[in-house]
Design a protein around this motif. Structure first.
Motif, short mmCIF file in Angstrom:
data_model
loop_
_atom_site.label_atom_id
_atom_site.label_comp_id
_atom_site.label_asym_id
_atom_site.label_seq_id
_atom_site.Cartn_x
_atom_site.Cartn_y
_atom_site.Cartn_z
N GLN A 13 94.83 -95.96 41.25
CA GLN A 13 93.78 -94.53 40.77
C GLN A 13 94.09 -93.31 40.85
O GLN A 13 93.84 -92.43 40.24
CB GLN A 13 92.38 -94.79 40.60
CG GLN A 13 91.18 -94.05 40.49
CD GLN A 13 90.08 -94.11 41.11
OE1 GLN A 13 89.71 -95.10 41.37
NE2 GLN A 13 88.84 -94.16 40.06
N TYR A 141 92.66 -90.25 51.08
CA TYR A 141 91.66 -89.23 50.21
C TYR A 141 91.70 -88.05 51.29
O TYR A 141 91.46 -87.43 49.83
CB TYR A 141 91.01 -90.26 50.65
CG TYR A 141 90.09 -91.44 49.92
CD1 TYR A 141 90.88 -90.92 48.00
CD2 TYR A 141 90.31 -92.66 50.11
CE1 TYR A 141 89.59 -92.46 47.18
CE2 TYR A 141 90.33 -93.97 49.11
CZ TYR A 141 89.71 -93.75 47.74
OH TYR A 141 90.12 -94.79 47.00
N PHE A 142 92.11 -87.85 51.93
CA PHE A 142 92.42 -86.26 52.64
C PHE A 142 92.94 -85.05 51.58
O PHE A 142 92.84 -84.19 51.65
CB PHE A 142 92.00 -86.21 53.91
CG PHE A 142 92.28 -84.77 54.96
CD1 PHE A 142 90.86 -84.71 55.12
CD2 PHE A 142 93.27 -84.34 54.80
CE1 PHE A 142 90.97 -82.95 55.35
CE2 PHE A 142 93.71 -82.99 55.71
CZ PHE A 142 92.35 -82.45 56.01
N HIS A 143 94.14 -85.79 52.14
CA HIS A 143 95.26 -84.99 51.18
C HIS A 143 94.90 -84.79 49.87
O HIS A 143 95.48 -83.60 49.23
CB HIS A 143 96.45 -85.96 52.12
CG HIS A 143 96.69 -85.53 52.63
ND1 HIS A 143 97.37 -84.02 53.52
CD2 HIS A 143 97.20 -86.93 53.64
CE1 HIS A 143 97.06 -84.94 55.06
NE2 HIS A 143 96.95 -86.02 55.64
N ALA A 145 91.98 -84.97 47.74
CA ALA A 145 91.23 -83.95 47.87
C ALA A 145 91.57 -82.76 48.18
O ALA A 145 90.82 -81.75 47.40
CB ALA A 145 89.82 -84.40 48.63
N THR A 146 91.74 -82.28 48.86
CA THR A 146 92.49 -81.10 49.90
C THR A 146 93.22 -80.77 48.40
O THR A 146 93.08 -79.32 48.29
CB THR A 146 93.49 -81.17 51.00
OG1 THR A 146 92.70 -82.06 52.27
CG2 THR A 146 94.03 -79.80 51.27
N HIS A 148 93.46 -81.28 45.15
CA HIS A 148 91.86 -80.71 44.28
C HIS A 148 91.50 -79.57 44.65
O HIS A 148 91.35 -78.37 43.74
CB HIS A 148 91.46 -81.38 44.65
CG HIS A 148 90.09 -81.19 42.93
ND1 HIS A 148 89.16 -80.84 43.48
CD2 HIS A 148 90.20 -81.57 41.95
CE1 HIS A 148 87.92 -80.39 42.83
NE2 HIS A 148 88.74 -81.03 41.60
N ARG A 152 91.50 -75.83 43.17
CA ARG A 152 90.51 -75.35 42.49
C ARG A 152 89.75 -74.29 43.33
O ARG A 152 89.28 -73.23 42.36
CB ARG A 152 89.56 -76.66 43.08
CG ARG A 152 88.08 -76.55 42.38
CD ARG A 152 87.60 -76.94 41.00
NE ARG A 152 86.12 -76.87 40.12
CZ ARG A 152 85.91 -75.91 40.51
NH1 ARG A 152 86.02 -74.57 40.32
NH2 ARG A 152 84.19 -76.17 39.99
N HIS A 153 90.28 -74.49 43.93
CA HIS A 153 90.45 -72.32 44.64
C HIS A 153 91.20 -71.14 44.21
O HIS A 153 90.31 -70.41 43.80
CB HIS A 153 90.14 -72.47 46.49
CG HIS A 153 90.59 -71.66 46.85
ND1 HIS A 153 89.44 -70.85 47.12
CD2 HIS A 153 91.64 -70.49 47.72
CE1 HIS A 153 89.75 -68.83 48.04
NE2 HIS A 153 91.18 -69.64 47.75
N GLY A 155 91.62 -71.79 40.95
CA GLY A 155 90.60 -71.08 39.36
C GLY A 155 91.75 -72.56 38.15
O GLY A 155 90.81 -71.85 37.15
N LYS A 160 85.45 -82.82 39.38
CA LYS A 160 85.94 -83.85 39.93
C LYS A 160 86.22 -85.04 39.46
O LYS A 160 86.67 -86.19 39.58
CB LYS A 160 84.22 -84.44 40.58
CG LYS A 160 84.90 -86.03 41.82
CD LYS A 160 83.22 -85.88 42.49
CE LYS A 160 81.60 -86.36 42.06
NZ LYS A 160 81.08 -86.80 42.58
N PHE A 163 89.93 -86.02 39.49
CA PHE A 163 90.47 -86.14 41.18
C PHE A 163 89.88 -87.86 40.34
O PHE A 163 90.48 -87.98 41.08
CB PHE A 163 89.23 -85.65 41.79
CG PHE A 163 89.34 -86.76 43.07
CD1 PHE A 163 90.34 -85.70 43.81
CD2 PHE A 163 88.55 -87.32 43.87
CE1 PHE A 163 90.79 -86.86 44.88
CE2 PHE A 163 88.99 -88.06 45.28
CZ PHE A 163 90.34 -87.65 45.48
N LEU A 164 88.78 -87.86 40.02
CA LEU A 164 88.57 -89.42 39.62
C LEU A 164 89.11 -90.06 39.03
O LEU A 164 88.85 -91.68 38.35
CB LEU A 164 86.99 -89.73 39.56
CG LEU A 164 85.88 -89.29 40.21
CD1 LEU A 164 84.22 -89.26 40.19
CD2 LEU A 164 86.05 -90.30 41.66
#
Lengths: 167, 167
Positions: A13, A141-143, A145-146, A148, A152-153, A155, A160, A163-164
């Protein structure tokens, strides 16, 4: 339901969603005349790993996680990617690799010992379920989401749902 | 090994590590004479949720995840926290709540239907294992890792070992 159902689909996923995030990052660069390298090498803090390495590590935790849980040969992939296209190809190869695992290989894997390196000089042995819960998943998930968070930061118009993988 | 082993310990690991991250954030504010509110309300991008909400959502996905998987009453906790101390108390209450679940409650939960809201007007029904893999875990880890990313971006001296709770 089997231990396979608790592992392989979860990795697939997010590996797929990471590819989608990179596609949006590429489009963002093109629309705003941003050099792709700027995002490729972006970090949330100077001594933190860049976007490219976050994605490479997510690939590794998924691939090596499946290999270690099934006592298969653990793949070692050099981090040679230099472009979004190459990074997406790395994700695609990882997805193909994770898909090669069969439910039978995971039978009983939750109770089997998994020995894995921590740091450069030590190993740790945990039962498969604990290895998955306390090491493979949180690192994966840490890497992801990081990665992402970095985009995101900078721009890129993601959220989410990207991400999902439901966008 | 049971489905309980695949869920409760995973949530507890990261809920505990989030509390540790907040402790380091508080110490960082004190050492650098930073108003705690600055970090409490920090975001990676203007239209993104702030640190406090990332932690509150991580709490919710853990607590509601356990409740939905066991067909227990789903708790609803208002987001009233205004300080790091209150946010750590919210984490502590969530940890206490998650610890109330017993392995027996999770027996067979991986195969049972879980119906949960998506967005404001719809619900989705998945088998427990799929709900955990495709919804509860990725949402939970997403908000936890994003909280880490916000603090990291603001110079708090934390790293992945803190996120994993092994520091």
């Amino acid at each position: 339901m089997s231990f396979y159902d608790a592992t392989v689909p979860a990795f697939l996923q997010i590996l797929g969603s990471l590819s989608g995030l990179l596609t949006k990052a590429e489009a963002h660069c093109e629309a705003r005349k941003i050099q792709p390298d700027v995002l490729f090498n972006a970090r949330l803090y100077p001594d933190m790993l860049p976007l490219s390495k976050q994605v490479q590590l997510a690939c590794d935790f998924a691939a090596k996680g499946c290999a270690r849980l099934t006592h298969s040969e653990v793949p070692s992939v050099p981090d040679t990617e230099k472009t979004f296209g190459e990074l997406k190809a790395r994700l695609a190869r990882t997805i193909d690799y994770v898909k090669t695992f069969k439910p039978e290989q995971f039978e009983g894997a939750e109770r089997r010992d998994v020995t894995f390196p921590i740091g450069s000089a030590n190993t740790l042995t945990l039962k498969g379920q604990q290895y998955l819960n306390h090491f493979a998943f949180p690192n994966f998930y840490f890497h992801a989401a990081t990665a992402h968070g970095i985009l995101r930061h900078n721009g890129v118009e993601i959220g989410k749902r990207d991400f999902l993988g439901v966008n």
